[in-house]
Design a protein around this motif. Structure first.
Motif: not given
Length: 163
Positions: A69-91
């Motif tokens: 019963x949920x939806x994914x509202x946003x994907x955010x690419x939020x960090x770049x450390x030593x060439x590694x990207x990080x994202x967040x799933x926002x519901x």
């Protein structure tokens, strides 16, 4: 945060490393993110509208979100450390879950969710590709992709390591 479109998956030569290529909406920067082969396939399948006979991992997760019963509202690419990207799933209920950008993008494509990236990451790792003056959008896009392919033929992951 800046919205980005998923241009597609490319292969960086000569290493044959897959890259997902994002384009800043309303801007001229492209963001290449090196990803794994499985994630590259998942993104390409979603972009092509291919439906496997049995759900793949990202299909399963998208269906699980929907059935709960949920939806994914946003994907955010939020960090770049030593060439590694990080994202967040926002519901829809504001829950945030840390995730790899490749998995997040594959999920976003399956759920029709917008993808965003921080201005800092676009400034650090984005590649400007100025718009062409040509009026035919398909020709312009092909020219942009060709210029970017030429760039990718010469770039390595180490080029983005600022340490």
């Amino acid at each position: 945060m800046r919205e980005v479109d998923v241009v597609g998956v490319r292969v960086e030569m000569p290493s044959s490393q897959p890259i997902v290529l994002l384009r800043e909406v309303g801007g001229e920067r492209y963001l290449p993110i090196w990803i794994g082969a499985a994630e590259a396939s998942a993104i390409a399948f979603a972009q092509q509208g291919m439906e496997p006979p049995r759900p793949l991992t990202h299909d399963l997760f998208a269906e699980t979100i929907r059935m709960l019963g949920h939806t994914l509202s946003q994907v955010r690419i939020v960090n770049l450390t030593d060439g590694v990207f990080e994202a967040i799933l926002v519901f829809d209920d504001k829950t945030e879950i840390s995730a790899r950008p490749s998995d997040s993008i594959a999920l976003a494509l399956r759920t029709g969710t917008p993808v965003f990236c921080t201005e800092e990451i676009l400034a650090e790792a984005g590649i400007p590709v100025p718009d062409s003056e040509n009026e035919d959008d398909e020709v312009v896009e092909e020219e942009e992709v060709e210029r970017f392919r030429e760039f990718l033929d010469q770039v390595t992951p180490e080029d983005f390591d600022k340490s």
